[in-house]
Write an enzyme that holds these catalytic residues in place. Structure first.
Site, short mmCIF file in Angstrom:
data_model
loop_
_atom_site.label_atom_id
_atom_site.label_comp_id
_atom_site.label_asym_id
_atom_site.label_seq_id
_atom_site.Cartn_x
_atom_site.Cartn_y
_atom_site.Cartn_z
N HIS A 17 0.87 -1.20 0.00
CA HIS A 17 0.00 0.00 0.00
C HIS A 17 0.89 1.24 0.00
O HIS A 17 1.30 1.73 1.06
CB HIS A 17 -0.93 -0.04 1.22
CG HIS A 17 -1.94 1.06 1.25
ND1 HIS A 17 -3.09 0.98 2.02
CD2 HIS A 17 -2.01 2.27 0.64
CE1 HIS A 17 -3.80 2.08 1.87
NE2 HIS A 17 -3.16 2.89 1.04
N HIS A 197 -9.65 1.05 -1.10
CA HIS A 197 -9.60 1.68 0.22
C HIS A 197 -11.01 1.58 0.81
O HIS A 197 -11.99 1.97 0.16
CB HIS A 197 -9.22 3.16 0.11
CG HIS A 197 -7.78 3.41 -0.18
ND1 HIS A 197 -7.11 2.85 -1.24
CD2 HIS A 197 -6.87 4.19 0.46
CE1 HIS A 197 -5.86 3.26 -1.24
NE2 HIS A 197 -5.67 4.08 -0.22
N GLU A 200 -11.26 3.32 6.10
CA GLU A 200 -10.23 4.25 6.60
C GLU A 200 -10.97 5.33 7.40
O GLU A 200 -10.82 5.44 8.61
CB GLU A 200 -9.44 4.85 5.43
CG GLU A 200 -8.33 5.81 5.86
CD GLU A 200 -7.63 6.48 4.66
OE1 GLU A 200 -8.17 6.46 3.54
OE2 GLU A 200 -6.52 7.03 4.88
N1 ADE Z 1 -4.69 8.70 -1.86
C1 ADE Z 1 -3.46 8.75 -1.37
N2 ADE Z 1 -3.44 8.36 -0.09
C2 ADE Z 1 -4.72 8.05 0.25
C3 ADE Z 1 -5.36 7.59 1.42
N3 ADE Z 1 -4.70 7.35 2.55
N4 ADE Z 1 -6.69 7.40 1.37
C4 ADE Z 1 -7.37 7.64 0.26
N5 ADE Z 1 -6.83 8.07 -0.87
C5 ADE Z 1 -5.50 8.28 -0.88
ZN ZN Z 2 -3.83 4.75 0.54
#
Ligand code: ADE
Ligand code: ZN
Length: 338
Positions: A17, A197, A200
C-alpha cells in the site's frame, strides 16, 4: 539503532500500500518544479514540511493533489519511483506494489503514456539494481464519476498486461464502493486483481460493499471493520489481506495516538494485517518507520513482526511460486534471528 530496529530493517518484506505520488519528497518537488518551470506556493523545503499538518483525509488530499502538479514528464515519474525504490531497498523491501492515480495527471493534460512508461522504467531498474520486484495498481479516484473511471481503464488498455490490479482511492466518505461496481466488474473481466480503500474514514458498510460489490482480493486500511464483529469474522474467515498504514492513520487522525493503533488487535482477531507507508513523504516515514513506530507503541514481538511480513507476501498479487520463494526467504531470516 536497537536490536529490534535492526531486526525490522533486515526483515524481508513486501510493501502493498504505497501511492507513488505520495512518495514525492519536498526536495524532489522543488527540483522538479525548477526543471519544469513551475511555481509552487512554498519558499523552502522546511515550509513544505511545515504545511503537512492534517486533521482528516481531505486536508491531506488537497495538498497531495497540488504537489503532484510538478510531475510532468516520464523522466519525472521515473525519478519519483527510483527515489522510492532506493528508500524501500534500505528498509528491507523485496517486493513493492505501487498504486498510481492516472486521473491526477491525465486531467491536467499529462499523457497516460508518460506516467506509466516513467514508472515502468524505474521498476525495471529497481529489479536490476536493488533486486526488488514490483507490480502496478491503477487506482480510480472515487470523488470522480464511474464514467471517468471507465475512460481511465480504456486509456490503460495498451498497457493492460503491465498492470496487475485496480484500486479505489481519494475521498472515501460520500463515495461508497458501490458507485464503481460496473467498472470493477469490467476490470475483473480483464483479469485484473481488485483492491479498494475501505474503512479508513468510511463505515464498516463500505467494507461490506468492497467485498460484495467490488469483489476485492484485498482491502486497503480496513480499520473500521473492527467496529463490526461479524465483518471482522468474515474478513478473518476469508483470509482477506488488510493493508494497514499506522503513520498515515496517525497523521490523518484515524487514531489519536499510535498507542491506540489496532495492528495487534487485528492479528489477535485472525486478520491478515500488513504494514505499509501509504504516502511516506507526507506522513513522516517509510515502511521501516511504520514497523518501528507501531512496534514501539504497541510492544510488538519478533513473532508478530514475522507474521506481518509473512502476510505481506501471502497477500501479494504474485504467482504462487514467487510467494513461496519469498516466504522461504522470510522463514530463513526468522530462523537465523529469532
Ligand atoms: N490517496 C493517497 N493516499 C490516500 C489515502 N490514505 N486514502 C485515500 N486516498 C489516498
Ligand atoms: Zn492509501
Amino acid at each position: 539503532m536497537t536490536e529490534l530496529d535492526q531486526f525490522i530493517t533486515g526483515l524481508p518484506k513486501a510493501e502493498l500500500h504505497l501511492h507513488i505520488e505520495g512518495s514525492l519528497e519536498p526536495e524532489l518537488m522543488f527540483a522538479l518544479a525548477e526543471r519544469n518551470g513551475i511555481d509552487i506556493p512554498y519558499a523552502s523545503v522546511e515550509e513544505v514540511r511545515a504545511a503537512y499538518e492534517f486533521s482528516n483525509l481531505q486536508d491531506f488530499l488537497d495538498i497531495y493533489y497540488a504537489g503532484a502538479g510538478v510531475l510532468q514528464t516520464r523522466a519525472d515519474f521515473h525519478d519519483l519511483a527510483a527515489a522510492y525504490f532506493k528508500r524501500a531497498a534500505a528498509d528491507g523491501v523485496v517486493h513493492a506494489e505501487l498504486m498510481f492515480d492516472p486521473q491526477t495527471h491525465t486531467d491536467r493534460g499529462i499523457a497516460f503514456e508518460e506516467v506509466i512508461e516513467g514508472l515502468l522504467s524505474a521498476m525495471a531498474e529497481a529489479e536490476a539494481t536493488h533486486g526488488i520486484t514490483s507490480r502496478l495498481i491503477l487506482c480510480f479516484l472515487r470523488h470522480l464519476s464511474e464514467e471517468a473511471a471507465f475512460e481511465t481503464l480504456a486509456m490503460a488498455e495498451p498497457w493492460i498486461d503491465r498492470i496487475t490490479a485496480v484500486g479505489l482511492d481519494s475521498s472515501e466518505v460520500g463515495h461508497p464502493p458501490v458507485k464503481f461496481a460496473q467498472v470493477f466488474a469490467a476490470a475483473r473481466a480483464k483479469g485484473l486483481k481488485i483492491t479498494a480503500h475501505a474503512g479508513e474514514e468510511g463505515p464498516p458498510d463500505y467494507v461490506y460493499q468492497a467485498l460484495d460489490q467490488l469483489k476485492t482480493d484485498r482491502i486497503d486500511h480496513g480499520n473500521r471493520s473492527l467496529e463490526d464483529p461479524e465483518l471482522t469474522r468474515r474478513l478473518a474467515d476469508l483470509g482477506m489481506t488488510l493493508t494497514v498504514c499506522p503513520l498515515s492513520n496517525l497523521k490523518l487522525c484515524v487514531v489519536d495516538d499510535l498507542k491506540d493503533h489496532p495492528t495487534d488487535a487485528m492479528l489477535t482477531h485472525g486478520l491478515k494485517a500488513t504494514l505499509n507507508s501509504d504516502d511516506p513523504a507526507y506522513f513522516g516515514g517509510y515502511v521501516g518507520d511504520n514497523f518501528k513506530a507501531v512496534t514501539e507503541a504497541r510492544g510488538l514481538s519478533k513473532a508478530d513482526l514475522v507474521t506481518l511480513a509473512r502476510n505481506s507476501f501471502t497477500g501479494a498479487f504474485l504467482p504462487p511460486d514467487m510467494i513461496a520463494s519469498y516466504v522461504e526467504r522470510l522463514d530463513a531470516y526468522a530462523a537465523a534471528h529469532c
